[in-house]
Design a protein around this motif. Structure first.
Motif: not given
Length: 172
Positions: A37-64
């Motif tokens: 959800v876009e928010h005027e005060r909290y922007t994220f300038d990353g691309d879809d690949e950086s989001i996927r990379s963050l999500y991958r780390d979250l999933l791997l850490v949860r699995r570990i």
């Protein structure tokens, strides 16, 4: 919200302002389905690949974390403090560290360890009691886990003071 407070021995009731009275805005950055959800005060300038990379780390850490918790429950690890629900804080802070930064972890900083490149098997060896950590703090930029609550604060302070006195700006 104002809460009436009665002082014993007094018939006076005075209003007390609680933190709930502070007008706060609900900030929602993800829908329940996980869409941004876009928010005027909290922007994220990353691309879809950086989001996927963050999500991958979250999933791997949860699995570990899940697997290590199961090992602990079966008596294979002497101790394992779960980070369940804290993955984003762990991965976010771990990803925010620069190469010259040095982390002083508590006993549940598994996401930070992951982001610093520490092999999860090394963590398991530490918590199983078969090795003393197994990673080089100078190489990884992360000290060994501190099991004593709050001890990492003193370690980090001492490290920072030593850097300051040495005139250094980085570890190693």
């Amino acid at each position: 919200m104002t809460v009436p407070v009665h002082t014993p021995g007094s018939e006076t009731v005075r209003p007390v302002t609680t933190p709930a009275t502070v007008d706060t805005e609900l900030v929602q950055l993800l829908t329940p389905e996980g869409r941004r959800v876009e928010h005027e005060r909290y922007t994220f300038d990353g691309d879809d690949e950086s989001i996927r990379s963050l999500y991958r780390d979250l999933l791997l850490v949860r699995r570990i974390d899940h697997e290590a918790h199961a090992l602990q429950r079966h008596g294979e690890l002497g101790l394992w403090a779960q980070c369940l629900g804290q993955e984003a804080a762990q991965v976010g802070s771990g990803r925010a560290l620069r190469a010259q930064d040095f982390a002083f972890p508590t006993y549940r900083e598994h996401g930070v360890a992951w982001c610093r490149g520490i092999d999860p098997a090394r963590l398991l060896g530490l918590f199983r009691g078969v090795e003393l950590g197994g990673w080089d703090p100078a190489e990884t930029g992360m000290a060994l886990y501190s099991i004593i609550i709050g001890a990492q604060t003193m370690h980090a302070t001492g490290y920072a003071m030593a850097l300051q006195r040495d005139g250094a700006r980085r570890h190693g």
